[in-house]
Enzyme design. Structure first.
Site, PDB file in Angstrom:
ATOM      1  N   ARG A 229       0.855  -1.185   0.000  1.00 32.60           N
ATOM      2  CA  ARG A 229       0.000   0.000   0.000  1.00 32.60           C
ATOM      3  C   ARG A 229       0.892   1.237   0.000  1.00 32.60           C
ATOM      4  O   ARG A 229       1.978   1.236   0.575  1.00 32.60           O
ATOM      5  CB  ARG A 229      -0.891   0.041   1.250  1.00 32.60           C
ATOM      6  N   HIS A 277      -1.123   0.978  -9.595  1.00 36.59           N
ATOM      7  CA  HIS A 277      -1.822   0.046  -8.693  1.00 36.59           C
ATOM      8  C   HIS A 277      -2.473  -1.083  -9.507  1.00 36.59           C
ATOM      9  O   HIS A 277      -3.683  -1.328  -9.417  1.00 36.59           O
ATOM     10  CB  HIS A 277      -2.880   0.777  -7.843  1.00 36.59           C
TER      11      HIS A 277
HETATM   12  P1  NDP Z   1      -1.874 -11.431   4.311  1.00 38.56           P
HETATM   13  O1  NDP Z   1      -2.717 -10.953   5.442  1.00 38.56           O
HETATM   14  O2  NDP Z   1      -1.951 -12.845   3.903  1.00 38.56           O
HETATM   15  O3  NDP Z   1      -0.338 -11.114   4.609  1.00 38.56           O
HETATM   16  C1  NDP Z   1       0.076  -9.956   5.261  1.00 38.56           C
HETATM   17  C2  NDP Z   1       1.431 -10.235   5.863  1.00 38.56           C
HETATM   18  O4  NDP Z   1       1.916  -9.057   6.496  1.00 38.56           O
HETATM   19  C3  NDP Z   1       1.403 -11.321   6.945  1.00 38.56           C
HETATM   20  O5  NDP Z   1       2.512 -12.157   6.801  1.00 38.56           O
HETATM   21  C4  NDP Z   1       1.495 -10.544   8.258  1.00 38.56           C
HETATM   22  O6  NDP Z   1       2.115 -11.250   9.304  1.00 38.56           O
HETATM   23  C5  NDP Z   1       2.370  -9.399   7.806  1.00 38.56           C
HETATM   24  N1  NDP Z   1       2.219  -8.243   8.679  1.00 38.56           N
HETATM   25  C6  NDP Z   1       1.136  -7.462   8.866  1.00 38.56           C
HETATM   26  N2  NDP Z   1       1.392  -6.504   9.776  1.00 38.56           N
HETATM   27  C7  NDP Z   1       2.680  -6.683  10.150  1.00 38.56           C
HETATM   28  C8  NDP Z   1       3.527  -6.036  11.070  1.00 38.56           C
HETATM   29  N3  NDP Z   1       3.106  -4.976  11.794  1.00 38.56           N
HETATM   30  N4  NDP Z   1       4.776  -6.508  11.228  1.00 38.56           N
HETATM   31  C9  NDP Z   1       5.199  -7.578  10.529  1.00 38.56           C
HETATM   32  N5  NDP Z   1       4.444  -8.254   9.634  1.00 38.56           N
HETATM   33  C10 NDP Z   1       3.198  -7.799   9.469  1.00 38.56           C
HETATM   34  O7  NDP Z   1      -2.202 -10.460   3.082  1.00 38.56           O
HETATM   35  P2  NDP Z   1      -1.942 -10.728   1.534  1.00 38.56           P
HETATM   36  O8  NDP Z   1      -0.624 -11.349   1.367  1.00 38.56           O
HETATM   37  O9  NDP Z   1      -3.107 -11.402   0.948  1.00 38.56           O
HETATM   38  O10 NDP Z   1      -1.928  -9.231   0.986  1.00 38.56           O
HETATM   39  C11 NDP Z   1      -0.967  -8.302   1.448  1.00 38.56           C
HETATM   40  C12 NDP Z   1      -1.287  -6.897   0.980  1.00 38.56           C
HETATM   41  O11 NDP Z   1      -1.003  -6.754  -0.402  1.00 38.56           O
HETATM   42  C13 NDP Z   1      -2.752  -6.475   1.067  1.00 38.56           C
HETATM   43  O12 NDP Z   1      -3.101  -6.109   2.384  1.00 38.56           O
HETATM   44  C14 NDP Z   1      -2.795  -5.293   0.128  1.00 38.56           C
HETATM   45  O13 NDP Z   1      -2.477  -4.098   0.827  1.00 38.56           O
HETATM   46  C15 NDP Z   1      -1.688  -5.603  -0.885  1.00 38.56           C
HETATM   47  N6  NDP Z   1      -2.205  -5.907  -2.228  1.00 38.56           N
HETATM   48  C16 NDP Z   1      -1.871  -5.066  -3.257  1.00 38.56           C
HETATM   49  C17 NDP Z   1      -2.297  -5.320  -4.540  1.00 38.56           C
HETATM   50  C18 NDP Z   1      -1.868  -4.485  -5.684  1.00 38.56           C
HETATM   51  O14 NDP Z   1      -2.389  -4.655  -6.805  1.00 38.56           O
HETATM   52  N7  NDP Z   1      -0.909  -3.611  -5.510  1.00 38.56           N
HETATM   53  C19 NDP Z   1      -3.173  -6.479  -4.827  1.00 38.56           C
HETATM   54  C20 NDP Z   1      -3.443  -7.293  -3.678  1.00 38.56           C
HETATM   55  C21 NDP Z   1      -2.991  -6.994  -2.434  1.00 38.56           C
HETATM   56  P3  NDP Z   1       1.447 -12.591   9.918  1.00 38.56           P
HETATM   57  O15 NDP Z   1       1.361 -13.571   8.764  1.00 38.56           O
HETATM   58  O16 NDP Z   1       2.408 -13.055  10.933  1.00 38.56           O
HETATM   59  O17 NDP Z   1       0.108 -12.181  10.437  1.00 38.56           O
HETATM   60  C1  OXD Z   2      -6.013  -5.500  -3.272  1.00 39.03           C
HETATM   61  C2  OXD Z   2      -5.566  -4.524  -4.265  1.00 39.03           C
HETATM   62  O1  OXD Z   2      -5.934  -5.237  -2.075  1.00 39.03           O
HETATM   63  O2  OXD Z   2      -5.838  -4.725  -5.472  1.00 39.03           O
HETATM   64  O3  OXD Z   2      -6.458  -6.603  -3.693  1.00 39.03           O
HETATM   65  O4  OXD Z   2      -4.912  -3.546  -3.906  1.00 39.03           O
END
Ligand code: NDP
Ligand code: OXD
Length: 314
Positions: A229, A277
Protein backbone atom coordinates in the site's frame (compact mmCIF):
# COMPACT_ATOMS: atom_id res chain seq x y z
CA UNK A 1 -32.54 -10.66 -0.10
CA UNK A 2 -30.01 -8.78 -2.23
CA UNK A 3 -26.31 -8.03 -2.66
CA UNK A 4 -25.22 -4.39 -2.54
CA UNK A 5 -22.26 -3.41 -4.74
CA UNK A 6 -20.19 -0.51 -3.35
CA UNK A 7 -17.51 0.35 -5.93
CA UNK A 8 -17.74 4.14 -6.44
CA UNK A 9 -14.43 4.38 -8.31
CA UNK A 10 -15.17 1.51 -10.70
CA UNK A 11 -17.74 1.11 -13.45
CA UNK A 12 -20.20 -1.30 -11.78
CA UNK A 13 -21.50 -2.73 -15.08
CA UNK A 14 -19.04 -5.60 -15.41
CA UNK A 15 -19.40 -6.65 -11.76
CA UNK A 16 -23.18 -6.50 -11.94
CA UNK A 17 -23.27 -8.71 -15.00
CA UNK A 18 -20.70 -11.16 -13.60
CA UNK A 19 -22.64 -11.51 -10.34
CA UNK A 20 -25.89 -11.94 -12.28
CA UNK A 21 -24.27 -14.70 -14.34
CA UNK A 22 -22.80 -16.53 -11.34
CA UNK A 23 -25.67 -16.06 -8.89
CA UNK A 24 -28.84 -15.70 -10.96
CA UNK A 25 -30.87 -16.50 -7.84
CA UNK A 26 -29.60 -13.41 -5.97
CA UNK A 27 -30.49 -9.85 -6.85
CA UNK A 28 -27.58 -7.39 -7.01
CA UNK A 29 -27.92 -3.60 -6.81
CA UNK A 30 -25.21 -0.96 -7.13
CA UNK A 31 -24.87 1.86 -4.61
CA UNK A 32 -26.49 4.38 -4.44
CA UNK A 33 -29.45 2.65 -6.20
CA UNK A 34 -29.94 0.15 -3.36
CA UNK A 35 -33.74 0.17 -3.25
CA UNK A 36 -35.05 -0.87 0.16
CA UNK A 37 -31.89 -0.93 2.35
CA UNK A 38 -33.38 -3.73 4.45
CA UNK A 39 -33.07 -6.08 1.45
CA UNK A 40 -29.26 -5.88 1.44
CA UNK A 41 -27.78 -8.88 3.25
CA UNK A 42 -24.34 -8.97 1.59
CA UNK A 43 -22.14 -6.00 0.69
CA UNK A 44 -19.40 -6.27 -1.93
CA UNK A 45 -17.01 -3.33 -1.69
CA UNK A 46 -13.92 -1.67 -3.10
CA UNK A 47 -13.00 1.80 -1.78
CA UNK A 48 -16.58 2.26 -0.53
CA UNK A 49 -17.72 5.81 0.12
CA UNK A 50 -17.39 6.44 3.89
CA UNK A 51 -20.80 6.07 5.47
CA UNK A 52 -22.25 4.02 2.62
CA UNK A 53 -22.17 0.72 4.53
CA UNK A 54 -24.16 1.99 7.50
CA UNK A 55 -27.94 1.75 7.91
CA UNK A 56 -28.21 -1.67 6.30
CA UNK A 57 -30.27 -3.34 9.04
CA UNK A 58 -30.02 -6.90 7.66
CA UNK A 59 -26.40 -6.87 6.54
CA UNK A 60 -24.67 -10.19 7.27
CA UNK A 61 -21.24 -9.99 5.60
CA UNK A 62 -19.04 -7.36 3.93
CA UNK A 63 -16.88 -8.80 1.13
CA UNK A 64 -13.82 -6.84 0.06
CA UNK A 65 -13.14 -7.03 -3.67
CA UNK A 66 -9.43 -7.06 -2.92
CA UNK A 67 -6.95 -8.68 -0.56
CA UNK A 68 -6.45 -5.44 1.36
CA UNK A 69 -9.22 -4.06 3.57
CA UNK A 70 -7.66 -0.80 4.80
CA UNK A 71 -10.08 1.33 2.78
CA UNK A 72 -13.06 -0.47 4.32
CA UNK A 73 -11.73 -0.38 7.87
CA UNK A 74 -10.98 3.34 7.88
CA UNK A 75 -14.72 4.15 7.73
CA UNK A 76 -15.70 5.13 11.30
CA UNK A 77 -19.35 4.39 10.55
CA UNK A 78 -18.65 0.76 9.59
CA UNK A 79 -21.09 -1.58 11.38
CA UNK A 80 -19.10 -3.08 14.26
CA UNK A 81 -20.28 -6.68 14.45
CA UNK A 82 -20.42 -7.59 10.75
CA UNK A 83 -17.67 -9.93 9.50
CA UNK A 84 -15.43 -8.62 6.72
CA UNK A 85 -14.12 -11.21 4.27
CA UNK A 86 -11.07 -10.42 2.12
CA UNK A 87 -9.93 -11.96 -1.15
CA UNK A 88 -7.65 -14.97 -0.93
CA UNK A 89 -7.88 -16.46 -4.39
CA UNK A 90 -5.25 -18.14 -6.57
CA UNK A 91 -5.84 -15.92 -9.61
CA UNK A 92 -5.05 -12.77 -7.60
CA UNK A 93 -2.11 -14.46 -5.87
CA UNK A 94 -0.58 -15.57 -9.17
CA UNK A 95 -0.98 -12.10 -10.66
CA UNK A 96 0.92 -10.58 -7.76
CA UNK A 97 3.70 -13.13 -8.13
CA UNK A 98 3.93 -12.23 -11.83
CA UNK A 99 4.45 -8.59 -10.88
CA UNK A 100 7.01 -9.39 -8.20
CA UNK A 101 9.03 -11.76 -10.42
CA UNK A 102 8.95 -9.27 -13.28
CA UNK A 103 10.14 -6.37 -11.14
CA UNK A 104 12.87 -8.39 -9.45
CA UNK A 105 14.11 -9.58 -12.84
CA UNK A 106 13.89 -6.12 -14.44
CA UNK A 107 16.17 -4.74 -11.72
CA UNK A 108 18.47 -7.75 -11.53
CA UNK A 109 18.92 -8.01 -15.32
CA UNK A 110 19.07 -4.20 -15.66
CA UNK A 111 16.46 -4.37 -18.38
CA UNK A 112 15.81 -0.62 -18.37
CA UNK A 113 19.52 0.01 -19.01
CA UNK A 114 19.40 -2.45 -21.92
CA UNK A 115 16.40 -0.65 -23.43
CA UNK A 116 18.10 2.74 -23.01
CA UNK A 117 21.17 1.33 -24.74
CA UNK A 118 19.02 0.01 -27.57
CA UNK A 119 17.50 3.44 -28.12
CA UNK A 120 21.03 4.91 -28.20
CA UNK A 121 22.24 2.04 -30.48
CA UNK A 122 24.87 1.28 -27.85
CA UNK A 123 26.36 -2.25 -27.75
CA UNK A 124 27.24 -2.49 -24.05
CA UNK A 125 27.50 -6.10 -22.98
CA UNK A 126 27.90 -5.49 -19.23
CA UNK A 127 28.29 -8.36 -16.75
CA UNK A 128 25.09 -9.72 -15.19
CA UNK A 129 25.10 -11.28 -11.71
CA UNK A 130 23.27 -14.57 -11.08
CA UNK A 131 19.95 -14.75 -9.24
CA UNK A 132 21.75 -16.50 -6.40
CA UNK A 133 23.89 -13.38 -5.89
CA UNK A 134 20.80 -11.47 -4.68
CA UNK A 135 19.21 -11.77 -1.28
CA UNK A 136 15.54 -10.92 -1.65
CA UNK A 137 13.57 -9.99 1.47
CA UNK A 138 9.78 -10.18 1.39
CA UNK A 139 8.30 -7.80 3.94
CA UNK A 140 4.78 -9.08 4.57
CA UNK A 141 5.18 -12.85 4.29
CA UNK A 142 1.47 -13.76 4.08
CA UNK A 143 -0.56 -15.30 1.28
CA UNK A 144 0.92 -13.14 -1.48
CA UNK A 145 4.41 -12.87 0.01
CA UNK A 146 4.81 -16.62 0.41
CA UNK A 147 3.71 -17.40 -3.13
CA UNK A 148 6.05 -14.77 -4.61
CA UNK A 149 8.85 -15.89 -2.28
CA UNK A 150 8.56 -19.53 -3.31
CA UNK A 151 8.62 -18.59 -6.99
CA UNK A 152 11.67 -16.38 -6.54
CA UNK A 153 13.35 -19.20 -4.62
CA UNK A 154 12.69 -21.54 -7.57
CA UNK A 155 14.39 -18.99 -9.81
CA UNK A 156 17.50 -19.17 -7.65
CA UNK A 157 17.22 -16.08 -5.46
CA UNK A 158 18.21 -16.29 -1.81
CA UNK A 159 14.85 -15.45 -0.21
CA UNK A 160 13.77 -14.53 3.33
CA UNK A 161 10.44 -13.35 4.68
CA UNK A 162 9.39 -11.02 7.50
CA UNK A 163 6.01 -11.22 9.23
CA UNK A 164 4.45 -10.86 12.67
CA UNK A 165 4.58 -14.60 13.31
CA UNK A 166 7.24 -17.03 12.14
CA UNK A 167 6.48 -19.08 9.04
CA UNK A 168 7.64 -22.50 8.03
CA UNK A 169 8.34 -22.34 4.29
CA UNK A 170 10.99 -24.82 3.13
CA UNK A 171 14.19 -23.15 1.96
CA UNK A 172 13.12 -19.65 3.01
CA UNK A 173 14.37 -18.10 6.23
CA UNK A 174 11.56 -16.60 8.27
CA UNK A 175 12.11 -13.49 10.40
CA UNK A 176 9.37 -12.47 12.80
CA UNK A 177 8.39 -9.33 14.66
CA UNK A 178 10.16 -6.05 15.31
CA UNK A 179 12.94 -7.78 17.23
CA UNK A 180 14.11 -9.48 14.02
CA UNK A 181 13.45 -6.66 11.56
CA UNK A 182 16.97 -5.23 11.59
CA UNK A 183 18.55 -8.64 10.93
CA UNK A 184 16.11 -9.19 8.06
CA UNK A 185 16.91 -5.81 6.54
CA UNK A 186 20.67 -6.28 6.95
CA UNK A 187 20.55 -9.41 4.73
CA UNK A 188 18.27 -7.87 2.07
CA UNK A 189 19.55 -6.59 -1.31
CA UNK A 190 16.08 -6.46 -2.90
CA UNK A 191 13.21 -5.52 -0.59
CA UNK A 192 9.77 -6.63 -1.82
CA UNK A 193 6.95 -5.15 0.25
CA UNK A 194 3.60 -6.93 0.48
CA UNK A 195 2.43 -5.65 3.85
CA UNK A 196 -1.10 -4.46 4.57
CA UNK A 197 -1.62 -0.85 5.61
CA UNK A 198 -2.39 -0.74 9.36
CA UNK A 199 -1.55 1.72 12.14
CA UNK A 200 1.62 -0.35 12.78
CA UNK A 201 2.84 -0.35 9.18
CA UNK A 202 1.96 3.27 8.33
CA UNK A 203 5.10 5.01 7.02
CA UNK A 204 7.31 2.00 7.78
CA UNK A 205 9.17 2.46 4.48
CA UNK A 206 11.22 5.47 5.47
CA UNK A 207 14.81 6.62 5.20
CA UNK A 208 15.80 5.13 8.56
CA UNK A 209 14.59 1.71 7.39
CA UNK A 210 16.30 2.01 3.98
CA UNK A 211 19.57 2.80 5.79
CA UNK A 212 19.40 -0.62 7.47
CA UNK A 213 19.24 -2.56 4.18
CA UNK A 214 22.29 -4.40 2.84
CA UNK A 215 24.97 -2.45 0.96
CA UNK A 216 26.89 -5.55 -0.02
CA UNK A 217 24.66 -6.79 -2.86
CA UNK A 218 25.70 -6.78 -6.52
CA UNK A 219 24.69 -3.12 -7.00
CA UNK A 220 26.20 -1.78 -3.77
CA UNK A 221 22.84 -0.31 -2.74
CA UNK A 222 19.44 -1.92 -2.25
CA UNK A 223 16.35 -2.05 -4.41
CA UNK A 224 12.83 -1.32 -3.14
CA UNK A 225 9.71 -2.84 -4.69
CA UNK A 226 6.41 -1.86 -3.02
CA UNK A 227 3.10 -3.36 -4.12
CA UNK A 228 1.54 -3.40 -0.63
CA UNK A 229 0.00 0.00 0.00
CA UNK A 230 1.17 3.54 -0.72
CA UNK A 231 0.71 4.67 2.86
CA UNK A 232 3.46 2.28 3.93
CA UNK A 233 5.96 4.56 2.20
CA UNK A 234 7.28 8.06 2.79
CA UNK A 235 7.77 9.24 -0.79
CA UNK A 236 10.00 12.20 0.13
CA UNK A 237 12.29 9.73 1.95
CA UNK A 238 12.42 7.44 -1.10
CA UNK A 239 13.53 10.37 -3.24
CA UNK A 240 16.08 11.52 -0.64
CA UNK A 241 17.50 7.99 -0.32
CA UNK A 242 17.80 7.66 -4.10
CA UNK A 243 19.52 11.05 -4.26
CA UNK A 244 21.97 10.01 -1.54
CA UNK A 245 22.68 6.66 -3.24
CA UNK A 246 21.13 4.80 -0.29
CA UNK A 247 18.69 3.15 -2.70
CA UNK A 248 19.80 1.88 -6.11
CA UNK A 249 16.39 1.63 -7.77
CA UNK A 250 12.71 1.57 -6.91
CA UNK A 251 9.50 0.05 -8.32
CA UNK A 252 6.25 1.39 -6.93
CA UNK A 253 2.79 0.10 -7.74
CA UNK A 254 1.10 2.00 -4.91
CA UNK A 255 1.32 5.59 -3.70
CA UNK A 256 0.60 7.84 -0.72
CA UNK A 257 -2.14 9.42 -2.86
CA UNK A 258 -3.75 7.57 -5.76
CA UNK A 259 -3.89 8.31 -8.61
CA UNK A 260 -0.32 9.61 -8.35
CA UNK A 261 -0.47 13.37 -8.85
CA UNK A 262 0.98 14.75 -12.09
CA UNK A 263 3.40 16.97 -10.13
CA UNK A 264 5.03 14.02 -8.35
CA UNK A 265 8.77 13.79 -9.11
CA UNK A 266 8.39 10.00 -8.98
CA UNK A 267 6.97 10.00 -12.53
CA UNK A 268 10.15 11.25 -14.19
CA UNK A 269 12.82 9.93 -11.89
CA UNK A 270 15.25 7.77 -13.86
CA UNK A 271 15.54 5.23 -11.02
CA UNK A 272 11.84 4.93 -10.23
CA UNK A 273 9.46 2.62 -12.07
CA UNK A 274 5.81 3.48 -11.62
CA UNK A 275 2.76 1.32 -12.26
CA UNK A 276 -0.85 2.39 -11.56
CA UNK A 277 -1.82 0.05 -8.69
CA UNK A 278 -2.13 -2.75 -11.19
CA UNK A 279 0.20 -5.39 -9.72
CA UNK A 280 -2.67 -7.79 -9.08
CA UNK A 281 -6.04 -6.90 -10.53
CA UNK A 282 -9.20 -8.38 -9.05
CA UNK A 283 -10.56 -10.37 -11.98
CA UNK A 284 -14.38 -10.14 -11.96
CA UNK A 285 -14.99 -13.78 -12.89
CA UNK A 286 -12.59 -15.31 -10.35
CA UNK A 287 -13.50 -12.95 -7.53
CA UNK A 288 -17.25 -13.23 -8.15
CA UNK A 289 -17.02 -17.02 -8.04
CA UNK A 290 -15.10 -16.79 -4.77
CA UNK A 291 -17.67 -14.44 -3.19
CA UNK A 292 -20.73 -16.34 -4.45
CA UNK A 293 -19.27 -19.56 -3.04
CA UNK A 294 -18.91 -17.84 0.34
CA UNK A 295 -22.44 -16.40 0.20
CA UNK A 296 -23.80 -19.89 -0.38
CA UNK A 297 -21.73 -21.13 2.56
CA UNK A 298 -23.09 -18.35 4.77
CA UNK A 299 -26.64 -19.18 3.67
CA UNK A 300 -26.03 -22.81 4.59
CA UNK A 301 -24.85 -21.74 8.05
CA UNK A 302 -21.25 -22.74 7.32
CA UNK A 303 -18.29 -20.66 8.54
CA UNK A 304 -16.82 -17.97 6.29
CA UNK A 305 -13.21 -18.19 5.09
CA UNK A 306 -10.64 -15.41 5.31
CA UNK A 307 -12.46 -13.23 7.80
CA UNK A 308 -10.44 -10.13 8.64
CA UNK A 309 -9.23 -9.63 12.20
CA UNK A 310 -10.45 -6.09 12.77
CA UNK A 311 -8.17 -5.56 15.78
CA UNK A 312 -4.96 -6.23 13.86
CA UNK A 313 -6.38 -4.52 10.76
CA UNK A 314 -5.79 -7.19 8.09
P1 NDP B 1 -1.87 -11.43 4.31
O1 NDP B 1 -2.72 -10.95 5.44
O2 NDP B 1 -1.95 -12.84 3.90
O3 NDP B 1 -0.34 -11.11 4.61
C1 NDP B 1 0.08 -9.96 5.26
C2 NDP B 1 1.43 -10.23 5.86
O4 NDP B 1 1.92 -9.06 6.50
C3 NDP B 1 1.40 -11.32 6.94
O5 NDP B 1 2.51 -12.16 6.80
C4 NDP B 1 1.49 -10.54 8.26
O6 NDP B 1 2.11 -11.25 9.30
C5 NDP B 1 2.37 -9.40 7.81
N1 NDP B 1 2.22 -8.24 8.68
C6 NDP B 1 1.14 -7.46 8.87
N2 NDP B 1 1.39 -6.50 9.78
C7 NDP B 1 2.68 -6.68 10.15
C8 NDP B 1 3.53 -6.04 11.07
N3 NDP B 1 3.11 -4.98 11.79
N4 NDP B 1 4.78 -6.51 11.23
C9 NDP B 1 5.20 -7.58 10.53
N5 NDP B 1 4.44 -8.25 9.63
C10 NDP B 1 3.20 -7.80 9.47
O7 NDP B 1 -2.20 -10.46 3.08
P2 NDP B 1 -1.94 -10.73 1.53
O8 NDP B 1 -0.62 -11.35 1.37
O9 NDP B 1 -3.11 -11.40 0.95
O10 NDP B 1 -1.93 -9.23 0.99
C11 NDP B 1 -0.97 -8.30 1.45
C12 NDP B 1 -1.29 -6.90 0.98
O11 NDP B 1 -1.00 -6.75 -0.40
C13 NDP B 1 -2.75 -6.47 1.07
O12 NDP B 1 -3.10 -6.11 2.38
C14 NDP B 1 -2.79 -5.29 0.13
O13 NDP B 1 -2.48 -4.10 0.83
C15 NDP B 1 -1.69 -5.60 -0.88
N6 NDP B 1 -2.21 -5.91 -2.23
C16 NDP B 1 -1.87 -5.07 -3.26
C17 NDP B 1 -2.30 -5.32 -4.54
C18 NDP B 1 -1.87 -4.48 -5.68
O14 NDP B 1 -2.39 -4.65 -6.81
N7 NDP B 1 -0.91 -3.61 -5.51
C19 NDP B 1 -3.17 -6.48 -4.83
C20 NDP B 1 -3.44 -7.29 -3.68
C21 NDP B 1 -2.99 -6.99 -2.43
P3 NDP B 1 1.45 -12.59 9.92
O15 NDP B 1 1.36 -13.57 8.76
O16 NDP B 1 2.41 -13.06 10.93
O17 NDP B 1 0.11 -12.18 10.44
C1 OXD C 1 -6.01 -5.50 -3.27
C2 OXD C 1 -5.57 -4.52 -4.27
O1 OXD C 1 -5.93 -5.24 -2.08
O2 OXD C 1 -5.84 -4.72 -5.47
O3 OXD C 1 -6.46 -6.60 -3.69
O4 OXD C 1 -4.91 -3.55 -3.91
Amino acid sequence: MAIGLFTPTWDPAQWLSTFRAHAPDIEIRAFPELGARGDIEFAVAWLPKPGSLQDLPNLKVIFSLGAGVDAILRDDTLPKAIPIVRVVEPDLTHRMSEYVMMQVLMHHRQQWRIEENQRAKKWDSFATPAASDFRVGIMGFGVLGQDAGQKLKMMGYDVAGWSQHRKNVPGIESFAGHGELDAFLARTDILVVLLPHTPETHGILNRALFAKLSRSGPFGAPILINAGRGKLQVESDILASLEAGELHGVSLDVFETEPLVKESPLWNHSKVHVSPHSAADSDPVHITRYIVHQIHRAQAGKPLDNVVDRKRGY
